[in-house]
Design a protein around this motif. Structure first.
Motif, mmCIF file in Angstrom:
data_model
loop_
_atom_site.group_PDB
_atom_site.id
_atom_site.type_symbol
_atom_site.label_atom_id
_atom_site.label_comp_id
_atom_site.label_asym_id
_atom_site.label_seq_id
_atom_site.Cartn_x
_atom_site.Cartn_y
_atom_site.Cartn_z
ATOM 1 N N LEU A 121 24.728 28.788 44.704
ATOM 2 C CA LEU A 121 24.016 30.066 44.475
ATOM 3 C C LEU A 121 24.281 31.345 45.541
ATOM 4 N N ILE A 122 23.832 30.907 46.580
ATOM 5 C CA ILE A 122 24.006 31.893 47.857
ATOM 6 C C ILE A 122 25.494 32.114 48.381
ATOM 7 N N ASP A 123 26.092 30.898 48.566
ATOM 8 C CA ASP A 123 27.600 30.964 49.224
ATOM 9 C C ASP A 123 28.494 30.741 48.229
ATOM 10 N N GLY A 124 28.433 30.409 47.164
ATOM 11 C CA GLY A 124 29.390 30.012 46.319
ATOM 12 C C GLY A 124 30.239 28.791 46.352
ATOM 13 N N VAL A 125 29.704 28.087 47.364
ATOM 14 C CA VAL A 125 30.280 26.577 47.491
ATOM 15 C C VAL A 125 29.006 25.543 47.745
ATOM 16 N N ARG A 126 29.232 24.346 47.471
ATOM 17 C CA ARG A 126 28.083 23.371 47.286
ATOM 18 C C ARG A 126 27.725 22.977 48.906
ATOM 19 N N LYS A 127 28.926 22.974 49.656
ATOM 20 C CA LYS A 127 28.734 22.380 51.161
ATOM 21 C C LYS A 127 29.120 23.691 51.936
ATOM 22 N N SER A 128 28.230 24.477 52.304
ATOM 23 C CA SER A 128 28.667 25.670 53.094
ATOM 24 C C SER A 128 27.938 25.132 54.601
ATOM 25 N N GLY A 129 28.274 25.920 55.731
ATOM 26 C CA GLY A 129 27.736 25.674 56.722
ATOM 27 C C GLY A 129 26.320 26.458 57.084
ATOM 28 N N ARG A 130 25.994 27.067 55.979
ATOM 29 C CA ARG A 130 24.490 27.934 56.324
ATOM 30 C C ARG A 130 23.383 26.797 56.693
#
Length: 69
Positions: A18-27
């Motif tokens: 939802l936030i980054d557009g990818v399931r595995k982000s570095g956030r």
């Protein structure tokens, strides 16, 4: 308010999608949680509802699938 992103796989993946557009982000988890807390303030549905929604939505984000639980 705390969804507990650190130990949550489904809701964690859904939140990042939802936030980054990818399931595995570095956030960092802390930042994801902050974003969810802010969203919760606006939606006012509660973190339990958000956790369930994110977990179910991330399974099929492009095609609506009715959850029958």
């Amino acid at each position: 308010m705390n969804l507990g992103i650190s130990g949550a796989t489904g809701p964690g993946s859904g939140a990042r999608l939802l936030i980054d557009g990818v399931r595995k982000s570095g956030r960092p988890n802390k930042n994801v949680q902050l974003q969810l807390d802010t969203l919760d303030l606006g939606l006012n549905v509660g973190m339990t509802v958000m956790e369930d929604a994110l977990c179910n939505w991330q399974k099929s984000p492009r095609v609506f699938m009715h959850y029958v639980g």
